[in-house]
Design a protein around this motif. Structure first.
Motif, short mmCIF file in Angstrom:
data_model
loop_
_atom_site.label_atom_id
_atom_site.label_comp_id
_atom_site.label_asym_id
_atom_site.label_seq_id
_atom_site.Cartn_x
_atom_site.Cartn_y
_atom_site.Cartn_z
N PRO B 328 0.87 -1.06 0.01
CA PRO B 328 0.16 -0.48 -0.11
C PRO B 328 0.68 1.02 -0.32
N ALA B 329 2.55 1.62 0.57
CA ALA B 329 3.02 2.62 0.75
C ALA B 329 3.48 2.40 -0.91
N GLU B 330 3.87 1.70 -1.74
CA GLU B 330 4.11 2.19 -2.78
C GLU B 330 2.96 2.94 -4.02
N ALA B 331 1.86 1.88 -3.21
CA ALA B 331 0.79 2.52 -4.29
C ALA B 331 -0.15 3.60 -4.33
N SER B 332 0.11 3.96 -2.96
CA SER B 332 -0.43 5.38 -2.36
C SER B 332 0.77 6.21 -3.25
N SER B 333 2.16 5.64 -3.67
CA SER B 333 3.01 6.45 -4.23
C SER B 333 2.73 6.79 -5.90
N ASN B 334 2.43 5.13 -6.79
CA ASN B 334 2.25 4.81 -7.65
C ASN B 334 0.87 5.62 -8.63
N LEU B 335 -0.23 5.48 -7.30
CA LEU B 335 -2.35 5.80 -8.10
C LEU B 335 -1.86 7.45 -8.05
N ALA B 336 -0.38 8.15 -8.06
CA ALA B 336 -1.30 9.77 -7.32
C ALA B 336 -1.29 10.25 -8.87
N ARG B 337 -0.71 9.36 -9.93
CA ARG B 337 -0.88 9.84 -11.18
C ARG B 337 -1.94 9.78 -11.58
N PHE B 338 -3.33 9.09 -10.73
CA PHE B 338 -4.44 9.52 -11.36
C PHE B 338 -5.50 10.38 -10.96
N ASP B 339 -4.69 11.83 -11.37
CA ASP B 339 -5.84 12.58 -10.90
C ASP B 339 -6.76 13.80 -12.14
N GLY B 340 -6.75 13.10 -13.05
CA GLY B 340 -7.87 13.55 -14.08
C GLY B 340 -7.42 14.53 -15.15
N VAL B 341 -5.78 14.93 -14.85
CA VAL B 341 -5.21 15.55 -15.94
C VAL B 341 -4.85 15.23 -17.47
N ARG B 342 -4.17 14.10 -17.21
CA ARG B 342 -3.49 13.07 -18.16
C ARG B 342 -4.01 12.13 -18.62
N TYR B 343 -5.09 11.04 -18.46
CA TYR B 343 -5.96 10.54 -18.97
C TYR B 343 -7.17 10.47 -17.74
N GLY B 344 -8.22 9.14 -18.09
CA GLY B 344 -8.89 8.74 -17.73
C GLY B 344 -10.13 10.01 -17.33
#
Lengths: 82, 503
Positions: B328-344
């Motif tokens: 979860p520690a690594e995931a909390s950092s990795n998933l920061a990229r899903f922020d509604g700006v570049r994709y998705g």
């Protein structure tokens, strides 16, 4: 990330349960043990200093929810900006 | 047509190469089988053998020419090469691998409709060897789960009993192979996400050594643990796919590859090999039916000339605690990229930035992903960092040292893959900790970075009635995949358990 009141209540109980289990490792005596962040022994790796094809701007923007004139559009960081 | 679907990948590839069967007919037979998916195993399926939509940027344009391995940014759609060791073989791909022009969601609503601009190296290596992308398979959201019930697109059903889970997180890939919807599939394993579903679905699942296969284009969950690997009907097919996918990749600086490559296994006995059984296994919570299969398999190892040795893995019992801090520690950092700006997904795009971030992530992520982001952020916060994350990393060292010590005496470590057979849908979804305990036997190898395979060991009757598969896990030292595959192949031959259901 935002959690609503119901989520906070559910998650508080769940996280307490998980942390209660995880807490068992806090009592282990691991003084002097080196932490492992990565299992493969790595050194910094540099790519060959040669030109390569970068992602074209229109492709980088293709998945963006609201591209604007060749850029990623981000809402104003301030409320009531308009 | 049924005959075509009965072939293993190695058999089919050999017959296609020899001109005994037609690649077109073989591919069409599998596309028809996949189209009959009643297990919710697929999120996207190929309609044609090319399996490609030219719309790589949303404007219906074709990608510019790429430059091979030098850059991922150009035309590297997963188009099958005309020849190669997998020519004409369709393979199902877990939806966590990016595939140029093909929708890729990682099982999350936050990536619904996303078409990646490049293809994951593992997929590109398969297609360069002639394989076709048969479809993208359902999975727990961002690979977080052990039952596939955390997918935003609904749970996958176990082909042995549709009231039960297939395991997770690569549940769609496992169910597709076991249910006769794909000849082989690609999955990822962070704490057991290949081995556990392979066990619960009665097929072969291999997690290679960390670094054996490139992670480029695998949507990151826990970067120090994530590793991709194959789901197959038999061990030889696992070797075939590993051999094609392994290797150092300039696009993943943590990739190492396997020196000498991988050959198809041929061993028929286990003479001279020592198998370590952890003495801690006796006290572990394991279902009686699973324990019986384990013991019968151990007896089979001895019949084949293998020697059983008791070993100690004293810190393995803390694996779950360490894993559910580190991942979860690594995931909390990795998933920061899903922020509604570049994709998705983007929600509240007309509001201010913080409102947009919060609404996008709150509505885009499911409950388990939110739980792990909370857990990981907490474990990394100042004041708790040393007590949780630092301590977990030290436990990781101790677990790896336990394996190192064991491998001084034995060639392999063996355990059941999962403490139980496939459980009923909803049975554990209300209790995250109980769900996490599914990973009890698989997490230690992930933390140590070593390879492990799950092969079908036999069957146990749940509730005294339904016959359900039980997996047997064999772990080996880092990069000893060839030796691991040889032993698994010999044992598989002696056990004679058929992979996949009769359905």
């Amino acid at each position: 990330m935002r959690l609503d009141d119901a989520e906070v209540e559910t998650m508080a109980g769940e996280l307490s349960g998980i942390l209660g289990h995880v807490d068992r490792i806090r009592s282990l005596d691991l003084e002097g043990v080196e932490p492992t962040s990565h299992v493969v022994h790595l050194e910094n790796v540099l790519r060959a200093d040669a030109p390569w094809q970068s992602m074209p701007p229109q492709v980088a923007l293709a998945g963006a929810p609201e591209p604007f004139e060749g850029a990623f559009r981000v809402p104003s960081p301030q409320a009531d900006a308009d | 047509m049924a005959d075509l679907l009965d072939l293993t990948v190695a058999e089919a590839a050999a017959k296609i190469a020899a001109g005994e069967i037609s690649a077109d007919e073989y591919g069409a037979a599998w596309r028809a089988a996949a189209a009959a998916d009643e297990l919710n195993a697929y999120l996207w399926r190929a309609e044609h053998s090319e399996s490609l939509e030219p719309d790589w940027n949303g404007d219906g344009e074709s990608a510019p020419a790429g430059e091979g391995d030098a850059t991922p940014y150009g035309s590297n759609a997963p188009a099958p090469a005309a020849s190669g060791p997998l020519a004409g073989v369709p393979i199902a791909i877990k939806d966590i691998f990016t595939t140029q022009g093909i929708p890729t969601t990682a099982g999350s609503r936050i990536l619904e409709g996303y078409r990646p601009p490049y293809t994951a190296t593992a997929v590109r290596k398969l297609t360069a060897a002639g394989a076709h992308v048969l479809g993208k398979t359902n999975m727990d959201e961002f690979a977080m789960g052990s039952s596939n019930e955390n997918s935003a697109f609904g749970p996958v059903l176990n082909p042995w009993d549709r009231g039960r889970v297939p395991g997770g997180s690569s549940g769609g890939s496992a169910a597709a192979v076991a249910g006769g919807l794909a000849p082989a599939a690609l999955g990822t394993d962070t704490g057991g996400s290949i081995r556990q579903p392979a066990s619960l679905c009665g097929i072969v699942g291999l997690k290679p050594t960390y670094g054996a296969i490139s992670r480029f284009g695998m949507i990151a969950f826990a970067s120090s643990l994530d590793q991709c690997g194959p789901f197959t009907r038999d061990v030889a097919d696992a070797a075939l796919l590993l051999g094609v996918m392994q290797g150092k990749d300039p696009l993943d600086s943590t990739s190492v590859g396997i020196e000498g490559g991988i050959e198809l296994p041929s061993a028929e006995d286990l003479k001279g090999l020592k198998f370590g059984v952890p003495r801690e296994l006796g006290e572990s919570a394991v279902d009686a039916g699973v324990r019986a299969v384990f013991e019968a398999t151990v007896a089979k190892i001895e019949e084949l000339g293998g020697q059983i040795v008791e070993i100690g893995l004293p810190h393995a019992e803390h694996g779950i605690s360490a894993y559910y801090v580190i991942a979860p520690a690594e995931a909390s950092s990795n998933l920061a990229r899903f922020d509604g700006v570049r994709y998705g997904l983007r929600e509240a795009g007309d509001e201010d930035l913080i409102e947009m971030y919060e609404r996008t992530r709150s509505e885009g992520f499911g409950p388990e992903v939110k739980r792990r982001i909370m857990l990981g952020t907490y474990a990394l916060s100042s004041g708790y960092y040393d007590a949780y994350y630092g301590q977990a990393q030290k436990v990781r060292t101790k677990i790896a040292q336990d394996f190192d010590a064991a491998f001084e005496d034995v060639d392999f470590v063996i355990t059941p893959t999962s403490p139980s057979v496939a459980f009923e849908l909803g049975a554990k979804s209300g209790d995250p900790l109980e769900m996490y305990m599914n990973d009890f036997f698989t997490v230690p190898m992930s933390l140590a970075g070593i390879p492990a395979i799950s092969i079908p060991g036999g069957f146990a009757a749940a509730d005294g009635a339904t016959k359900l598969p039980v997996g047997f896990q064999i772990a080996a030292p880092a990069f000893a995949e060839q030796k691991l595959l040889e032993a698994a192949h010999a044992l598989e031959g002696a056990l004679g358990v058929e992979g996949g259901t009769d359905a």
